[in-house]
Write a protein that holds these residues in place. Structure first.
Motif, PDB file in Angstrom:
ATOM      1  N   HIS A 125      50.435  52.350  43.977  1.00 27.27           N
ATOM      2  CA  HIS A 125      50.366  50.984  43.450  1.00 27.27           C
ATOM      3  C   HIS A 125      48.924  50.528  43.280  1.00 27.27           C
ATOM      4  CE1 HIS A 125      54.632  49.899  45.098  1.00 27.27           C
ATOM      5  NE2 HIS A 125      54.657  50.805  44.150  1.00 27.27           N
ATOM      6  N   GLU A 126      48.106  50.802  44.296  1.00 27.25           N
ATOM      7  CA  GLU A 126      46.716  50.340  44.227  1.00 27.25           C
ATOM      8  C   GLU A 126      45.996  51.047  43.075  1.00 27.25           C
ATOM      9  OE1 GLU A 126      46.935  47.894  45.859  1.00 27.25           O
ATOM     10  OE2 GLU A 126      47.531  48.137  47.931  1.00 27.25           O
ATOM     11  N   GLN A 127      46.365  52.316  42.838  1.00 26.60           N
ATOM     12  CA  GLN A 127      45.792  53.034  41.696  1.00 26.60           C
ATOM     13  C   GLN A 127      46.204  52.347  40.385  1.00 26.60           C
ATOM     14  OE1 GLN A 127      43.822  56.337  41.649  1.00 26.60           O
ATOM     15  NE2 GLN A 127      43.397  55.068  39.837  1.00 26.60           N
ATOM     16  N   ALA A 128      47.469  51.946  40.300  1.00 29.23           N
ATOM     17  CA  ALA A 128      47.948  51.258  39.087  1.00 29.23           C
ATOM     18  C   ALA A 128      47.240  49.913  38.910  1.00 29.23           C
ATOM     19  CB  ALA A 128      49.461  51.062  39.154  1.00 29.23           C
ATOM     20  N   HIS A 129      46.990  49.219  40.032  1.00 29.37           N
ATOM     21  CA  HIS A 129      46.293  47.935  39.941  1.00 29.37           C
ATOM     22  C   HIS A 129      44.847  48.142  39.471  1.00 29.37           C
ATOM     23  CE1 HIS A 129      49.230  46.288  43.249  1.00 29.37           C
ATOM     24  NE2 HIS A 129      49.829  46.516  42.093  1.00 29.37           N
ATOM     25  N   VAL A 130      44.187  49.139  40.036  1.00 25.42           N
ATOM     26  CA  VAL A 130      42.819  49.454  39.613  1.00 25.42           C
ATOM     27  C   VAL A 130      42.794  49.767  38.122  1.00 25.42           C
ATOM     28  CG1 VAL A 130      41.004  51.236  39.753  1.00 25.42           C
ATOM     29  CG2 VAL A 130      41.906  50.202  41.854  1.00 25.42           C
ATOM     30  N   ASN A 131      43.708  50.626  37.681  1.00 23.32           N
ATOM     31  CA  ASN A 131      43.738  51.016  36.264  1.00 23.32           C
ATOM     32  C   ASN A 131      43.956  49.810  35.361  1.00 23.32           C
ATOM     33  OD1 ASN A 131      43.463  53.626  37.178  1.00 23.32           O
ATOM     34  ND2 ASN A 131      45.579  54.219  36.772  1.00 23.32           N
ATOM     35  N   ALA A 132      44.882  48.930  35.763  1.00 25.08           N
ATOM     36  CA  ALA A 132      45.200  47.774  34.927  1.00 25.08           C
ATOM     37  C   ALA A 132      43.994  46.835  34.831  1.00 25.08           C
ATOM     38  CB  ALA A 132      46.408  47.030  35.497  1.00 25.08           C
ATOM     39  N   ILE A 133      43.368  46.574  35.965  1.00 25.40           N
ATOM     40  CA  ILE A 133      42.248  45.622  35.960  1.00 25.40           C
ATOM     41  C   ILE A 133      41.062  46.210  35.206  1.00 25.40           C
ATOM     42  CG2 ILE A 133      40.642  44.315  37.396  1.00 25.40           C
ATOM     43  CD1 ILE A 133      42.854  44.267  39.557  1.00 25.40           C
TER      44      ILE A 133
ATOM     45  N   ALA B 140      47.570  35.711  30.104  1.00 24.97           N
ATOM     46  CA  ALA B 140      47.888  37.135  30.297  1.00 24.97           C
ATOM     47  C   ALA B 140      47.334  37.631  31.636  1.00 24.97           C
ATOM     48  CB  ALA B 140      47.332  37.957  29.148  1.00 24.97           C
ATOM     49  N   ILE B 141      46.155  37.162  31.983  1.00 20.93           N
ATOM     50  CA  ILE B 141      45.540  37.594  33.244  1.00 20.93           C
ATOM     51  C   ILE B 141      46.261  36.962  34.429  1.00 20.93           C
ATOM     52  CG2 ILE B 141      43.393  37.501  34.594  1.00 20.93           C
ATOM     53  CD1 ILE B 141      41.910  37.767  31.892  1.00 20.93           C
ATOM     54  N   LEU B 142      46.659  35.713  34.281  1.00 24.33           N
ATOM     55  CA  LEU B 142      47.428  35.059  35.349  1.00 24.33           C
ATOM     56  C   LEU B 142      48.730  35.812  35.602  1.00 24.33           C
ATOM     57  CD1 LEU B 142      48.103  32.818  37.353  1.00 24.33           C
ATOM     58  CD2 LEU B 142      48.917  31.421  35.431  1.00 24.33           C
TER      59      LEU B 142
ATOM     60  N   LEU C 115      49.864  37.436  39.170  1.00 20.77           N
ATOM     61  CA  LEU C 115      51.095  37.051  39.860  1.00 20.77           C
ATOM     62  C   LEU C 115      51.940  38.284  40.164  1.00 20.77           C
ATOM     63  CD1 LEU C 115      52.048  33.875  37.758  1.00 20.77           C
ATOM     64  CD2 LEU C 115      51.115  33.901  40.074  1.00 20.77           C
ATOM     65  N   ALA C 116      52.004  39.188  39.190  1.00 22.63           N
ATOM     66  CA  ALA C 116      52.809  40.410  39.355  1.00 22.63           C
ATOM     67  C   ALA C 116      52.249  41.296  40.461  1.00 22.63           C
ATOM     68  CB  ALA C 116      52.874  41.165  38.031  1.00 22.63           C
ATOM     69  N   ILE C 117      50.944  41.255  40.641  1.00 25.78           N
ATOM     70  CA  ILE C 117      50.306  42.048  41.700  1.00 25.78           C
ATOM     71  C   ILE C 117      50.434  41.339  43.055  1.00 25.78           C
ATOM     72  CG2 ILE C 117      48.097  42.917  42.572  1.00 25.78           C
ATOM     73  CD1 ILE C 117      47.256  43.423  39.642  1.00 25.78           C
TER      74      ILE C 117
ATOM     75  N   PRO D  32      59.204  48.635  45.214  1.00 25.98           N
ATOM     76  CA  PRO D  32      59.648  49.669  44.267  1.00 25.98           C
ATOM     77  C   PRO D  32      58.789  49.801  43.021  1.00 25.98           C
ATOM     78  CG  PRO D  32      61.131  47.780  44.197  1.00 25.98           C
ATOM     79  CD  PRO D  32      60.161  47.524  45.320  1.00 25.98           C
ATOM     80  N   GLN D  33      57.948  48.826  42.734  1.00 26.43           N
ATOM     81  CA  GLN D  33      57.120  48.895  41.529  1.00 26.43           C
ATOM     82  C   GLN D  33      55.708  48.422  41.840  1.00 26.43           C
ATOM     83  OE1 GLN D  33      59.463  47.132  37.947  1.00 26.43           O
ATOM     84  NE2 GLN D  33      60.470  46.340  39.771  1.00 26.43           N
ATOM     85  N   ALA D  34      54.763  48.858  41.037  1.00 24.38           N
ATOM     86  CA  ALA D  34      53.370  48.427  41.223  1.00 24.38           C
ATOM     87  C   ALA D  34      53.145  47.001  40.752  1.00 24.38           C
ATOM     88  CB  ALA D  34      52.423  49.376  40.492  1.00 24.38           C
ATOM     89  N   PHE D  35      54.021  46.528  39.849  1.00 29.70           N
ATOM     90  CA  PHE D  35      53.925  45.154  39.336  1.00 29.70           C
ATOM     91  C   PHE D  35      55.305  44.531  39.430  1.00 29.70           C
ATOM     92  CE2 PHE D  35      50.760  47.781  37.305  1.00 29.70           C
ATOM     93  CZ  PHE D  35      49.602  47.029  37.439  1.00 29.70           C
ATOM     94  N   ASP D  36      55.424  43.411  40.137  1.00 31.81           N
ATOM     95  CA  ASP D  36      56.723  42.740  40.212  1.00 31.81           C
ATOM     96  C   ASP D  36      57.029  42.098  38.867  1.00 31.81           C
ATOM     97  OD1 ASP D  36      58.032  43.104  42.665  1.00 31.81           O
ATOM     98  OD2 ASP D  36      56.678  41.732  43.691  1.00 31.81           O
ATOM     99  N   PRO D  37      58.304  42.143  38.460  1.00 29.08           N
ATOM    100  CA  PRO D  37      58.640  41.515  37.178  1.00 29.08           C
ATOM    101  C   PRO D  37      58.514  39.995  37.224  1.00 29.08           C
ATOM    102  CG  PRO D  37      60.609  42.356  38.272  1.00 29.08           C
ATOM    103  CD  PRO D  37      59.441  42.775  39.104  1.00 29.08           C
ATOM    104  N   LEU D  38      58.205  39.413  36.083  1.00 31.62           N
ATOM    105  CA  LEU D  38      58.207  37.954  35.935  1.00 31.62           C
ATOM    106  C   LEU D  38      59.520  37.607  35.235  1.00 31.62           C
ATOM    107  CD1 LEU D  38      55.177  38.610  36.429  1.00 31.62           C
ATOM    108  CD2 LEU D  38      54.610  36.804  34.838  1.00 31.62           C
ATOM    109  N   LEU D  39      60.433  37.015  35.970  1.00 34.08           N
ATOM    110  CA  LEU D  39      61.778  36.797  35.426  1.00 34.08           C
ATOM    111  C   LEU D  39      61.864  35.478  34.661  1.00 34.08           C
ATOM    112  CD1 LEU D  39      64.006  37.930  38.449  1.00 34.08           C
ATOM    113  CD2 LEU D  39      63.242  39.289  36.491  1.00 34.08           C
TER     114      LEU D  39
END
Lengths: 224, 215
Positions: free
Chosen positions: A105-113, A165-167, A171-173, B193-200
């Motif tokens: 997950h942290e790798q995915a967060h790094v990649n996204a940012i 988009a950044i917000l 939030l998802a992270i 379960p996911q790296a990013f939680d969905p925004l519902l």
């Protein structure tokens, strides 16, 4: 990118200068070091513009600052898990599974940012985890602190983010970090959800806390 | 309907007050004022559509109140679910501990939202948990759905809130994320379960929770 442009040419609305001033001033100085800024304010400014133009449309100077702050925390977490997992005997059972999932997950967060920041992204610092990646008990305790700090850091920054988009990404992270925090706390056997309202931390509170660990041993620089 | 709870009654150790002051400074007052203002508008619009809001991208105090009232519905659902589950006596061990701790949090969230909404706060509906409060296995499966949905609902609404209200909602959503991670770990499911939680979207959340709302 040309190195010959002046800051004024690039920064028609003053946003980059404002960002650089902010960086120089209160928020990141103690953490990233004033020398970096003194030598590199312009390089940072040029990189900011590159990043904005390429992939962070709508991002403001504040957003860029927040993203680089978040990126630094994500680098820290990622490196912590990667090093612990690199020692075949340090972790086992559910602690190892936690580290594997959370590292990805942290790798995915790094990649996204990094993807959003482009050339404005700070480089990965050098870390020294003071032995906490070498045995399971120290690892778990440190992971619990890092994850909850991450939750409260994102919580503190979310309302400051200006580009939608950044917000959304933040939030998802944020809640994924909360899941990590509860997971490692449950493994340790402490209350995974200790309060009904999680208290936010400001950027400077987080940076002071990270600085106090001594985990970061070199200053990151803008990659641009 | 009981008297609206005061912040002080909800926030016994002062942590919330402190948190709100820290994040919002003087804006907390603005938030409560805005929520109250929004509530006035809501009283007209809120009666249609069973209270599931149709949201616009533009932020406004009126929309804040609609979203908070939608959040209140979810918090009522969760709070009632845990309260009933504990009182039915089917839980033991860590699931029981989870239900007690998390139930107290959801009740605090209900009180916080009711306090923020004042007279605009919707009344608690009747719920039908379809037996999910009566066995530990069903309890855990349903708790996972509620907590994951709560996380996604707050996240989905986040960008549509004004900043002071987003700051207040952020103090809750991280806790919902902790609940979700905890109950999944108890049920031996991946807590994250996911790296990013969905925004519902409101529609998705509504679809998930509607079967449990009896009135």
């Amino acid at each position: 990118m040309s190195e010959l442009l002046t800051l004024e040419e690039l920064d028609t609305d003053g946003a980059i200068r404002e960002a650089a001033d902010k960086v120089k001033g209160d928020t990141r100085a103690s953490f990233f070091g004033k020398a970096v800024i003194a030598g590199g304010a312009f390089a940072g400014g040029a990189a900011l513009l590159g990043g904005l133009a390429e992939s962070a449309e709508g991002a403001t100077a504040t957003d860029i600052e927040i993203l680089n702050f978040a990126l630094t925390l994500e680098y820290l977490e990622l490196e912590f898990y990667a090093r612990a997992l690199a020692r075949p005997t340090a972790l086992d059972g559910q602690t190892r599974r936690f580290a594997q999932v959370v590292r990805s997950h942290e790798q995915a967060h790094v990649n996204a940012i990094k993807g959003v920041l482009g050339r404005a992204a700070v480089a990965k610092p050098t870390f020294d985890f003071k032995g906490t990646t070498e045995n399971a008990a120290a690892f778990r305790k440190t992971a619990a602190v890092l994850e909850r700090t991450g939750v409260r850091a994102y919580e503190g920054q979310a309302p400051r983010i200006e580009a939608t988009a950044i917000l959304k990404a933040a939030l998802a992270i944020h809640t994924v970090e909360a899941r990590h925090s509860a997971w490692i706390r449950d493994i340790i056997g402490v209350n995974p959800a200790p309060v009904a309202f999680e208290k936010p931390l400001t950027m400077s509170q987080v940076l002071s806390a990270v600085a106090a660990t001594g985990f970061i041993v070199s200053q990151p620089r803008f990659t641009g | 309907m009981t008297e609206p709870l005061t912040l002080e009654a909800v926030d016994r150790d002062g942590a919330l007050q402190e948190a709100l002051e820290e994040i919002a400074g003087s804006t907390r007052t603005a938030f409560l004022k805005k929520a109250a203002l929004g509530g006035g508008t809501l009283a007209l619009g809120g009666l249609l559509a069973g209270g599931f809001p149709a949201l616009a991208k533009a932020q406004s105090p009126a929309q804040d109140a609609q979203i908070l009232n939608f959040a209140l519905l979810l918090e009522y659902l969760e709070a009632d679910f845990y309260t009933q589950s504990v009182s039915k006596g089917a839980l033991s061990g860590e699931p029981l501990r989870f239900a007690r701790v998390v139930g107290a949090h959801e009740r605090a969230h209900v009180a916080f939202l009711r306090n923020a909404l004042g007279a605009a706060a919707r009344p608690k509906p009747a719920f039908n948990f379809m037996g999910a409060t009566e066995t530990q296995v069903k309890f855990l499966a349903t708790a996972i759905v509620f907590e994951d949905t709560g996380v996604g609902a707050y996240n989905g609404a986040g960008p549509m809130l004004t900043k002071p209200v987003l700051a207040a909602a952020a103090t809750i959503v991280g806790v919902e994320g902790e609940h979700a991670g905890w109950v999944r770990n108890i049920a031996l499911k991946n807590p994250a379960p996911q790296a990013f939680d969905p925004l519902l979207s409101v529609a998705t959340v509504t679809k998930r929770v509607s079967p449990f709302i009896a009135s």
